[in-house]
Design an enzyme around this catalytic site. Structure first.
Site, PDB file in Angstrom:
ATOM      1  N   ASP A   1      -2.097   2.170  -4.832  1.00 58.48           N
ATOM      2  CA  ASP A   1      -3.505   2.239  -4.224  1.00 58.48           C
ATOM      3  C   ASP A   1      -4.421   1.244  -4.117  1.00 58.48           C
ATOM      4  OD1 ASP A   1      -2.371   4.717  -3.613  1.00 58.48           O
ATOM      5  OD2 ASP A   1      -2.841   5.628  -5.497  1.00 58.48           O
TER       6      ASP A   1
ATOM      7  N   HIS B   1       0.824  -1.260  -0.183  1.00 57.44           N
ATOM      8  CA  HIS B   1      -0.066  -0.068  -0.014  1.00 57.44           C
ATOM      9  C   HIS B   1       0.784   1.508  -0.094  1.00 57.44           C
ATOM     10  CE1 HIS B   1      -4.012   1.710   0.131  1.00 57.44           C
ATOM     11  NE2 HIS B   1      -4.475   0.936   0.785  1.00 57.44           N
TER      12      HIS B   1
END
Length: 426
Positions: A402, A398
């Site tokens: 995204d 992450h």
């Protein structure tokens, strides 16, 4: 008589230290030229260390699991003639195996290759008459054989080895088990209390796997995304292709189709075919798709790499996947074949379960996980039909990827796999 010292070899690639995995000799053993004396491991490969001389082992420079510097003293051998150790160094006290060894500047560093093996002729000269093993003698066996014996509860010292230098092979384990079954004792009662326990050192490949998994979960911000895919049409295509070309081109499994889908989907998601150097704070997006194929071997998890999957046909990728899996499981994969992946594909086949949360193969930012294929009733246009369904359980970093990008990438894979003709439309 003189002393010959073997130093920890320079494996290459700027590696400064390696882990000592296993000794195949002990102090007092007579060895021959080219006999393998130890296994050492780098981050990418296990390397057999052969002796360039014949003689008697007089000192070992480390214990299994110990990390040793390249150039440090590995083993001392008493040889006929002068040896390679100066007289001043000869008189120096021998340091115990658990303590770091002194440098011996006159001892050469061996130029070894992964999985160098002892010469059969040399082994035969010194050990062909060997038929019994002393109580305290460490049996000679590969890590795979040792693990098999451990799992089967077999004491290797009781097994007669028929390989080079009396090495115990899988055939010897088979023979021992067959012999034991002829007089199998009564089984332990199902509810008997057990007090036995076993301590297993975390060394070698298992240590590397543990370190990499811990490092990956500590450094990356993992998140997983699961999607259900209807692979009925894909399976029909795979069966048809195998019926038509399987004999001449080789059988296709599901994996090359998944690799092809990843290649096509990544064209629109270059941020996922990337590696993140979090120390330099640099993301490198790759045009080439080097797919790591998570492979389970006797000693643990390995990830050989299909390089330039984007330039290979369906059958070429299938052939390369099979070749690399065989090389990795047999311990013959090179360092180049075990490094440099830009994205990883992991599958447990029939044991794939319903959902999984694969751990990233750092410094990559994505790993695609394949779960078990099952037939299930599905509602299509108001009708209940039986379809072949499969989940993709994938993980992403992450810090780089995204959530929306990850979801769109997996949906792109889903579209390609559910309409397999689109895999080949340019």
């Amino acid at each position: 008589m003189g002393t010959h010292v073997i130093k920890m070899p320079d494996i290459g690639e700027g590696i400064a230290q390696v882990e000592l995995v296993e000794w195949f000799v002990k102090v007092g053993d007579m060895i021959v030229e080219d006999q393998v004396v130890a296994d050492v491991m780098t981050d990418k490969a296990t390397v057999d260390i052969p002796s360039p001389v014949a003689g008697k082992v007089i000192a070992l420079g480390g214990q299994p699991g110990e990390v040793m510097a390249v150039g440090s003293e590995l083993i001392r051998i008493e040889v006929e003639g002068a040896g390679n150790l100066k007289e001043s160094a000869q008189a120096a006290p021998v340091v115990p195996a658990a303590v770091a060894q002194p440098k011996v500047e006159t001892a050469p560093v061996l130029d070894v290759k992964p999985h160098t093996t002892a010469s059969a002729a040399g082994v035969k000269r010194s050990l062909e008459a060997r038929s019994t093993r002393q109580t305290d003698e460490r049996p000679l066996a590969s890590p795979a054989v040792r693990k098999r014996a451990l799992d089967a509860g077999i004491a290797l010292r009781l097994v007669q080895g028929h390989g080079p230098a009396g090495q115990i092979r899988h055939e010897d384990i088979d023979a021992y088990l067959e012999q034991q079954t002829q007089g199998t004792p009564a089984p332990v009662a199902a509810y008997s209390a057990r007090t036995d326990e076993e301590q297993i050192p975390v060394i070698g490949l298992r240590r590397k796997i543990a370190q990499r998994m811990q490092d990956a979960t500590r450094r990356a911000a993992h998140f997983s995304y699961v999607e259900e895919i209807d692979v009925t049409a894909l399976e029909e295509l795979r069966v048809q292709l195998n019926e038509k070309w399987g004999a001449s081109r080789g059988k296709l499994t599901l994996l090359p189709f998944l690799v092809r889908a990843m290649v096509v989907a990544l064209r629109d998601f270059p941020q996922i075919n990337a590696r993140y150097d979090d120390e330099a704070q640099v993301i490198t997006r790759h045009g080439a798709v080097h797919v790591g194929i998570a492979t389970q071997g006797d000693n643990g998890l390995m990830v050989p790499v299909v390089r330039h999957a984007e330039s290979r046909s369906l059958w070429a990728n299938a052939e390369e996947i099979a070749r690399l899996a065989t090389a990795a499981r047999s311990g013959k994969a090179s360092r180049d074949e075990m490094s440099g992946s830009t994205i990883t594909l992991t599958s447990l086949g029939a044991l794939g379960g319903i959902v999984s949360t694969p751990v990233l193969n750092l410094p990559e930012v994505a790993i695609v996980g394949v779960n078990r294929m099952v037939e299930r009733p599905v509602v299509i246009k108001g009708q209940i039909v039986i379809r072949k369904m499969m989940n993709l359980s994938s993980s992403f970093d992450h810090r780089v990827v995204d959530g929306m990008d990850a979801a769109q990438f997996i949906q792109a894979l889903r579209g390609l796999l559910e309409q397999p003709a689109t895999l080949f439309v340019e």
